[in-house]
Design a protein around this motif. Structure first.
Motif, short mmCIF file in Angstrom:
data_model
loop_
_atom_site.label_atom_id
_atom_site.label_comp_id
_atom_site.label_asym_id
_atom_site.label_seq_id
_atom_site.Cartn_x
_atom_site.Cartn_y
_atom_site.Cartn_z
N MET A 46 22.83 33.51 98.92
CA MET A 46 23.65 32.51 98.29
C MET A 46 24.92 32.29 99.10
N ALA A 47 25.52 33.38 99.57
CA ALA A 47 26.75 33.25 100.33
C ALA A 47 26.53 32.48 101.62
N MET A 48 25.43 32.76 102.27
CA MET A 48 25.16 32.09 103.54
C MET A 48 24.85 30.60 103.32
N ILE A 49 24.14 30.28 102.26
CA ILE A 49 23.84 28.88 101.96
C ILE A 49 25.12 28.14 101.58
N GLY A 50 25.96 28.81 100.80
CA GLY A 50 27.19 28.17 100.34
C GLY A 50 28.30 28.16 101.36
N GLY A 51 28.09 28.81 102.50
CA GLY A 51 29.13 28.86 103.52
C GLY A 51 30.29 29.75 103.11
N LEU A 52 30.02 30.73 102.26
CA LEU A 52 31.07 31.64 101.81
C LEU A 52 31.29 32.73 102.85
N PRO A 53 32.52 33.22 102.97
CA PRO A 53 32.76 34.34 103.89
C PRO A 53 32.02 35.59 103.39
#
Length: 100
Positions: free
Chosen positions: A1-8
């Protein structure tokens, strides 16, 4: 999810997902809405504690000892003290035997 959302990736733990939780609505916008604008206070405290601990460890690299190594070292120290005590007792017994 973090990688898809561009989250650090260093803030992924703030999403507070449950083990085995499945999300089907994973989008860039959804991931960003789940992440709080700033890290929670308890997370900041843990990070600061970790930095202080790391600084202390870097000052004294000899303090980097695994727990099992420390236990082994303590056991070896106890055994050494036991052997010294046994040796003292034997010497004392031998001296007493000579005196008779």
């Amino acid at each position: 999810m973090a990688m898809i959302g561009g989250l650090p990736l260093n803030r992924v733990h703030e999403l507070e997902l449950q083990p085995g939780e499945i999300r089907t609505d994973v989008t860039n916008k959804m991931a960003k809405t789940l992440l709080p604008p700033s890290p929670p206070e308890d997370v900041l405290e843990k990070i600061e504690r970790g930095r202080q601990h790391l600084t202390a460890l870097n000052k004294d690299p000899k303090s980097l000892v695994r727990v099992t190594d420390r236990w082994l070292q303590d056991d070896m120290e106890e055994e050494r003290l036991r052997q010294e005590e046994t040796a003292k007792r034997r010497r004392r017994d031998e001296e007493e035997a000579r005196a008779l």
